[in-house]
Scaffold this motif. Structure first.
Motif, short mmCIF file in Angstrom:
data_model
loop_
_atom_site.label_atom_id
_atom_site.label_comp_id
_atom_site.label_asym_id
_atom_site.label_seq_id
_atom_site.Cartn_x
_atom_site.Cartn_y
_atom_site.Cartn_z
N PRO A 1 27.81 -33.66 32.04
CA PRO A 1 27.51 -35.26 32.64
C PRO A 1 25.55 -35.66 33.09
CG PRO A 1 28.69 -33.80 34.15
CD PRO A 1 28.80 -33.08 32.95
N VAL A 2 26.05 -37.12 32.56
CA VAL A 2 25.07 -37.91 33.10
C VAL A 2 25.31 -38.11 35.28
CG1 VAL A 2 23.21 -39.85 33.01
CG2 VAL A 2 24.40 -38.50 31.22
N ASP A 3 24.39 -37.97 35.49
CA ASP A 3 24.93 -38.59 37.50
C ASP A 3 24.02 -40.22 37.41
OD1 ASP A 3 22.26 -37.47 37.10
OD2 ASP A 3 22.53 -36.37 39.38
N HIS A 4 23.55 -40.49 37.04
CA HIS A 4 22.56 -41.46 36.74
C HIS A 4 22.01 -42.57 35.66
CE1 HIS A 4 19.90 -44.83 38.78
NE2 HIS A 4 19.10 -44.02 38.22
N VAL A 5 22.83 -42.77 34.74
CA VAL A 5 22.00 -43.63 33.45
C VAL A 5 20.80 -44.32 34.03
CG1 VAL A 5 22.20 -44.63 31.96
CG2 VAL A 5 24.23 -43.54 33.03
N SER A 6 19.50 -43.84 33.05
CA SER A 6 18.32 -43.98 33.59
C SER A 6 17.62 -44.59 32.14
CB SER A 6 17.11 -43.06 34.19
OG SER A 6 17.65 -42.53 34.57
N ARG A 49 31.71 -41.92 10.17
CA ARG A 49 32.31 -42.19 10.76
C ARG A 49 32.60 -40.42 11.73
NH1 ARG A 49 36.14 -38.07 9.77
NH2 ARG A 49 35.28 -37.89 8.13
N ARG A 50 31.56 -39.57 11.16
CA ARG A 50 31.43 -38.20 11.69
C ARG A 50 30.47 -37.99 12.98
NH1 ARG A 50 29.82 -34.06 7.72
NH2 ARG A 50 29.20 -33.01 9.40
N PHE A 51 29.75 -39.47 13.17
CA PHE A 51 28.43 -39.17 14.27
C PHE A 51 28.46 -40.54 14.47
CE2 PHE A 51 26.90 -35.50 11.09
CZ PHE A 51 27.21 -34.63 11.54
N PRO A 52 29.62 -41.08 15.60
CA PRO A 52 29.15 -42.02 16.13
C PRO A 52 28.19 -42.67 16.70
CG PRO A 52 31.25 -40.98 16.84
CD PRO A 52 30.92 -40.17 15.49
N CYS A 53 27.29 -43.01 16.84
CA CYS A 53 26.31 -43.29 18.15
C CYS A 53 25.96 -44.65 18.49
CB CYS A 53 25.08 -42.75 17.01
SG CYS A 53 24.92 -43.33 15.36
N GLU A 54 24.92 -45.40 18.88
CA GLU A 54 24.80 -45.84 19.21
C GLU A 54 24.57 -47.67 18.13
OE1 GLU A 54 22.18 -47.42 22.71
OE2 GLU A 54 21.09 -45.67 22.60
N GLN A 86 29.00 -39.83 27.98
CA GLN A 86 29.04 -40.40 27.01
C GLN A 86 27.38 -40.92 26.28
OE1 GLN A 86 29.88 -44.88 27.49
NE2 GLN A 86 31.17 -45.01 25.51
N ALA A 87 26.87 -40.81 27.14
CA ALA A 87 25.01 -41.06 26.95
C ALA A 87 24.87 -40.12 26.05
CB ALA A 87 24.22 -41.12 28.08
N LEU A 88 25.00 -38.96 26.60
CA LEU A 88 24.60 -37.68 25.77
C LEU A 88 25.23 -37.27 24.78
CD1 LEU A 88 23.68 -35.14 25.50
CD2 LEU A 88 24.80 -34.02 27.50
N GLU A 89 26.72 -37.79 24.08
CA GLU A 89 27.64 -37.72 23.19
C GLU A 89 27.39 -38.17 22.35
OE1 GLU A 89 32.05 -37.68 23.44
OE2 GLU A 89 31.86 -37.14 25.07
N TRP A 90 26.75 -39.74 22.50
CA TRP A 90 25.46 -40.46 21.25
C TRP A 90 24.61 -39.80 20.95
CZ3 TRP A 90 26.57 -46.02 24.64
CH2 TRP A 90 27.70 -45.85 24.81
N ALA A 91 24.37 -39.46 21.73
CA ALA A 91 22.46 -38.80 21.50
C ALA A 91 22.78 -37.36 20.55
CB ALA A 91 21.54 -38.43 22.40
N LEU A 92 23.50 -36.41 20.60
CA LEU A 92 23.76 -35.60 20.39
C LEU A 92 24.41 -35.76 18.51
CD1 LEU A 92 25.47 -32.93 22.31
CD2 LEU A 92 23.21 -33.42 21.67
#
Lengths: 178, 402
Positions: free
Chosen positions: B254-259, B20-25, B217-223
Motif C-alpha cells: 500500500p502507498v502510505d503517502h501519495v506523491s 476492460r482488462r487493464f483499467p488505468c488513468e 489504487q495508484a499501484l494497481e493503475w500503474a500495473l
C-alpha cells in the motif's frame, strides 16, 4: 530474440532515406550515388531474405535433377567416368540434405512465437492457483528456461556493448550448436 | 502454429478488451487507445522544418495578440522519444516587452517508445514551477490541432547533462561524475527528489491526472498501465514477464503517502550549470504520475545511473553519494521514510516497466515505421536482455520463488 534482420533492415532503410541521405552534400556525387545504391541493395535484401532458404532448397532440387540426367546421359562416355563418380557422391550428399530441409525459417519462427504466447498464458493462469507446490514447480521451470534463454539472447547482441567488454558472455556459436 | 492477434492491425474488439482488462488513468487510457486506433494507418512521414515552423506559427496565433516572428528553426538531437526543433521567437512578452526568446518545440512522432500525454507533461511542469527547477514551459498543442502531432513549446534551460569532458552512452548511461562536483550536485539531486515527493499536489492544476486513494489504487493503475503496454506492443511473449507481473500483483504494498512521482528521475535527466554547480532544470516529466515515492527512489539508484567510488567498492547513486547517505539526506529533507522492502518491490516494478518500454514498444513502433528515428529505437531494443537478466536475478531472490 527480436533483433533479427526482418526487423532491423526496414529501420535502417527508413533512417537512411528519411534522415541521412537528404543531408548528404548534393555536390558529392560519389556519396549520393552510393547512398542510393545502399538503400536499393537493402530493399533487395529485405525483399528476398524470407525467400532465401526456399530459393536454396529449390536450386538444390533442380541440380539434383540435373545430376540424375547427367548420370544417365553420360554413362556411355568413359572419359567422364571420374567426373560422374564425383558428381554422384555430391548428389548423394545433396539428397540427404534435401530430405532434412523440410521446415522453412518462417515456420520455425511462428512456432516459437506461438509457444511463447501459450507458455505465457500457462504462467498467468497458474499464478491464480492456490496449489503452492505446482506453482513453485512451474516457476522453477520458467526460471531455469529463462536463465538459458537470456544467456543466448545476450550473447546474440553482445556486439552492441550494453554489458561492456568484460561481460564474460560466451560466443553465441557455443550456445546454439553447430 | 501462429500468434492469435494481429497487433499491427488491432481490431476494435481487441482494443475494447484491453481497456476492460487493464483499467488505468483516464488520460493514459486515452493516449494508449489513440495509439492503437492509429496503428494500422501510415508510418511516420518525415516532417520538414518549414512544416513545423508553420504549425508553430499557427499555434502561437491562438496565444499571442501582438505580432511575432518565428525564425532560425533547426533540428535538435537527443532523447529516444520525441522530435525537437529549436527556434527563436521575436515577440512582445507580457510584462517584459519586445524580446527575442530561444525556444524548443518538442513534438511526438506517430508512435513513440514511450507513448505519453503532452497534456500531462505540460500540467506537471507547470505545477512544479518554483518548486524544483524545471524548464520554462510556454504553450501546448495537446491534440495536434496545429502541428502534425501533439507538441509543447519549451524555453531553453541553461546547462549540461554531464561534465563537458565526460562521455556516456545513449540517454546518459555510463556518465562519470568527478569527485569535486559530487557533494554540491548530489545534495541538490536528493533535495529536489525530496521536495518533489513531499509537494502538495492537491492544490495544483493537474486535471489530466486521476487522484488515487491511499492504499493500492495508484499501484494497481500503474500495473495495469504497464501490463497493457506489454500486451499492446510485445511481439515475442516472455514468460519471465508473465511471472513477474503475477508476483507484482500478489505483493502490492500500500502507498502510505501519495506523491508526485517523476517516473524517470536519474542522472541524465537534469541540467546543471558548470560554473556554479546548480541544477537548472529537471527534464522528461512525461512519465510522471501520482503514486509511491519508492519508484523514483529505486530507479535513480540503479547501477547504470551511477558508478563506483574511487575505492572500487562503494556504489554512488547518480555518481554522487552512497545509499546510506542518500537515504539519510532524503528522509531528513522530505520527512518521509525509505522502506527497504518497498525499494525492492519497486526495483522489480521498474525493470518490468523498462522492459515493457524497450522490448515491447521498442519493437512495435519501429516495426511499423512509426518514429522519426526507427534505427535508434530498434538499437535500444538490445538493452532489454540485460534488463531481463537483472529481473531474473531479482525474481530468483524473492522468497516465494526460492
Amino acid at each position: 530474440m527480436e533483433l533479427r534482420p526482418a526487423f532491423q533492415i526496414p529501420a535502417i532503410i527508413k533512417s537512411l532515406s528519411d534522415v541521412v541521405l537528404p543531408a548528404v552534400d548534393p555536390a558529392n556525387k560519389l556519396a549520393q550515388e552510393q547512398g542510393q545504391l545502399v538503400v536499393a541493395m537493402l530493399h533487395l535484401i529485405a525483399q528476398r531474405l524470407p525467400l532465401q532458404y526456399r530459393y536454396d532448397r529449390h536450386e538444390l532440387s533442380r541440380y539434383l535433377a540435373l545430376a540424375d540426367a547427367l548420370a544417365s546421359a553420360g554413362a556411355a562416355i568413359p572419359e567422364a567416368a571420374d567426373a560422374l563418380h564425383a558428381l554422384a557422391a555430391s548428389a548423394a550428399e545433396g539428397r540427404l540434405l534435401m530430405a532434412a530441409a523440410g521446415t522453412e525459417p518462417a515456420a520455425l519462427e511462428a512456432a516459437n512465437l506461438a509457444l511463447r504466447e501459450r507458455v505465457g498464458a500457462v504462467v498467468t493462469a497458474a499464478a491464480a492457483t492456490a496449489q503452492d507446490v505446482a506453482l513453485k514447480a512451474i516457476n522453477a521451470a520458467v526460471m531455469a528456461h529463462t536463465q538459458e534463454e537470456l544467456l543466448r539472447e545476450r550473447a546474440w547482441i553482445a556486439l552492441q556493448g550494453w554489458e561492456g567488454p568484460a561481460s564474460g558472455l560466451p560466443a553465441i556459436e557455443t550456445l546454439i550448436g553447430s | 502454429m501462429a500468434a492469435t492477434v494481429d497487433k499491427n492491425r488491432p481490431s476494435p474488439e481487441w482494443i475494447a478488451e484491453l481497456r476492460r482488462r487493464f483499467p488505468c488513468e483516464t488520460e493514459i487510457d486515452r493516449v494508449l487507445t489513440r495509439k492503437l486506433e492509429r496503428r494500422a494507418g501510415p508510418p511516420y512521414a518525415p516532417v520538414t522544418l518549414a512544416q513545423l515552423q508553420a504549425g508553430t506559427e499557427s499555434l502561437l496565433k491562438t496565444q499571442l495578440v501582438e505580432p511575432f516572428t518565428v525564425r532560425d528553426c533547426r533540428w535538435l538531437s537527443g532523447g529516444a522519444s520525441k522530435l525537437q526543433m529549436a527556434f527563436t521567437l521575436d515577440w512582445s512578452q507580457p510584462g517584459v516587452g519586445r524580446v527575442s526568446t530561444p525556444l524548443v518545440l518538442r513534438m511526438e512522432p506517430s508512435e513513440a517508445i514511450t507513448e505519453t500525454s503532452r497534456l500531462r507533461e505540460f500540467q506537471i511542469i507547470k505545477a512544479m514551477e518554483g518548486v524544483v527547477p524545471v524548464p520554462p514551459t510556454y504553450w501546448i498543442d495537446a491534440y495536434g490541432e496545429h502541428l502534425p502531432y501533439p507538441a509543447i513549446v519549451y524555453g531553453f534551460a541553461e546547462g549540461v547533462t554531464k561534465p563537458s569532458a565526460s562521455s556516456s552512452n545513449v540517454s546518459g548511461v555510463g556518465t562519470f561524475m568527478p569527485p569535486e562536483i559530487r557533494e554540491t550536485l548530489g545534495q541538490q539531486f536528493v533535495d529536489h527528489l525530496a521536495i518533489t515527493h513531499s509537494f502538495d499536489w492537491r492544490q495544483a492544476d493537474l486535471g489530466a491526472y486521476d487522484r488515487p486513494a491511499i492504499g493500492t489504487q495508484a499501484l494497481e493503475w500503474a500495473l495495469n498501465h504497464w501490463e497493457r503496454v506489454w500486451e499492446e506492443d510485445a511481439h515475442e511473449d516472455v514468460p519471465l514477464m508473465r511471472l513477474t507481473m503475477a508476483w507484482l500483483r500478489r505483493n502490492m504494498p500500500p502507498v502510505d503517502h501519495v506523491s508526485v512521482v517523476h517516473g524517470d528521475y536519474r542522472l541524465g535527466n537534469f541540467l546543471y550549470t558548470e560554473q556554479d554547480l546548480k541544477i537548472s532544470a529537471w527534464l522528461d516529466w512525461e512519465l510522471a504520475y501520482l503514486g509511491d515515492r519508492h519508484e523514483d527512489l529505486s530507479w535513480c539508484a540503479k547501477r547504470p545511473f551511477g558508478h563506483l567510488a574511487e575505492d572500487g567498492k562503494t556504489f554512488l547513486i547518480g555518481g554522487f553519494l552512497p545509499m546510506q547517505a542518500f537515504v539519510a539526506r532524503y528522509e531528513k529533507a522530505s520527512g518521509l521514510k525509505v522502506d527497504p522492502k518497498r525499494m525492492q518491490y519497486y526495483d522489480i516494478f521498474n525493470n518490468y516497466k523498462a522492459v515493457a518500454i524497450v522490448l515491447a514498444t521498442g519493437y512495435r513502433a519501429p516495426r511499423n515505421g512509426k518514429t522519426h528515428q526507427d534505427v535508434l529505437v530498434s538499437w535500444i531494443t538490445g538493452i532489454s536482455y540485460s534488463l531481463l537478466d537483472e529481473l531474473r536475478t531479482q525474481m530468483a531472490q524473492t522468497a516465494e520463488l526460492l
